[in-house]
Design an enzyme around this catalytic site. Structure first.
Site, mmCIF file in Angstrom:
data_model
loop_
_atom_site.group_PDB
_atom_site.id
_atom_site.type_symbol
_atom_site.label_atom_id
_atom_site.label_comp_id
_atom_site.label_asym_id
_atom_site.label_seq_id
_atom_site.Cartn_x
_atom_site.Cartn_y
_atom_site.Cartn_z
ATOM 1 C CG HIS A 113 39.253 36.221 43.205
ATOM 2 N ND1 HIS A 113 40.133 35.199 43.488
ATOM 3 C CD2 HIS A 113 38.015 35.687 43.358
ATOM 4 C CE1 HIS A 113 39.438 34.105 43.814
ATOM 5 N NE2 HIS A 113 38.153 34.383 43.753
ATOM 6 N N GLY A 142 30.225 34.084 40.292
ATOM 7 C CA GLY A 142 31.114 35.219 40.073
ATOM 8 C C GLY A 142 32.475 34.731 39.630
ATOM 9 C CD GLN A 179 38.024 33.212 40.439
ATOM 10 O OE1 GLN A 179 37.190 34.074 40.270
ATOM 11 N NE2 GLN A 179 37.751 32.058 41.027
ATOM 12 C CG HIS A 205 34.643 35.773 46.730
ATOM 13 N ND1 HIS A 205 34.595 34.677 47.578
ATOM 14 C CD2 HIS A 205 35.305 35.341 45.625
ATOM 15 C CE1 HIS A 205 35.215 33.656 47.000
ATOM 16 N NE2 HIS A 205 35.652 34.018 45.812
ATOM 17 C CD GLU A 206 34.125 36.801 42.159
ATOM 18 O OE1 GLU A 206 35.270 36.600 41.717
ATOM 19 O OE2 GLU A 206 33.407 35.886 42.603
ATOM 20 C CB CYS A 253 36.657 30.407 45.870
ATOM 21 S SG CYS A 253 37.596 31.233 44.589
ATOM 22 C CG LEU A 254 34.153 28.657 40.400
ATOM 23 C CD1 LEU A 254 33.877 29.390 39.096
ATOM 24 C CD2 LEU A 254 33.469 27.293 40.412
HETATM 25 NI NI NI Z 1 36.522 33.140 44.156
#
Ligand code: NI
Length: 171
Positions: A140, A47, A52, A136-137, A94-95
């Site tokens: 963000h 995701g 991000q 989660h997204e 998370c990235l």
């Molecule tokens: Ni993330």
């Protein structure tokens, strides 16, 4: 704006900003979505939210099983959680939060509405990993990270670790 983009990582302030509602799906937005897709698959991740890659548009993408099912990118523009229930604990990563994972408690089932890249309404009843991913997204897009859901002590330790790493990089 195509090809792989640089993923912003904590403590980049763009990860703390609230993304803005998308009013029209134009070529710029479609290019953003395409770039986000390439970036997510290359990472690889399941995701990605626009913050991000440094864009403050309310756009998230996901694909839970690209290796098993082949690539099938899902896009939600202006996502909103309209129903939530139950509880689930899952070890998240998370990235944008490098070198870290932690157990996070979230709702086990959520109903999410929004639009896709063709401006068609999206209405998803998600559970398990998809429910976790969407929460989660959407976090963000609201300037929140999964580390905001862990204890203050654990978060402080992570902050210390990152500061140490950044100092080493700058030496
Ligand atoms: Ni993330």
């Amino acid at each position: 704006m195509t090809g792989m983009m640089k993923i912003c990582t904590y403590p980049d302030p763009v990860l703390r900003a609230k993304a803005e509602v998308v009013k029209t799906v134009d070529d710029d937005l479609l290019a953003l979505i395409k770039g986000m897709g390439e970036t997510m698959y290359a990472a690889p991740g399941i995701g990605l939210a626009a913050n991000q890659i440094g864009s403050l548009k309310r756009v998230l993408i996901y694909d839970l099983n690209p290796r098993i099912n082949g690539r099938k990118l899902s896009v939600i523009i202006n996502p909103e959680i309209v129903q939530r229930e139950g509880e689930i604990v899952y070890e998240e990563a998370c990235l944008s939060v490098i070198d870290y994972s932690a157990e996070v408690k979230r709702h086990a089932r959520v109903k999410v509405t929004g639009y896709d890249q063709n401006e068609k309404p999206v209405d998803i009843e998600a559970e398990d990993l998809l429910a976790i991913c969407l929460q989660h997204e959407i976090d963000h897009l609201n300037g929140r990270l999964f580390i905001d859901h862990i204890s203050t002590l654990k978060r402080a330790l992570y902050k210390k670790k990152i500061q140490k790493m950044l100092r080493k990089e700058n030496d």
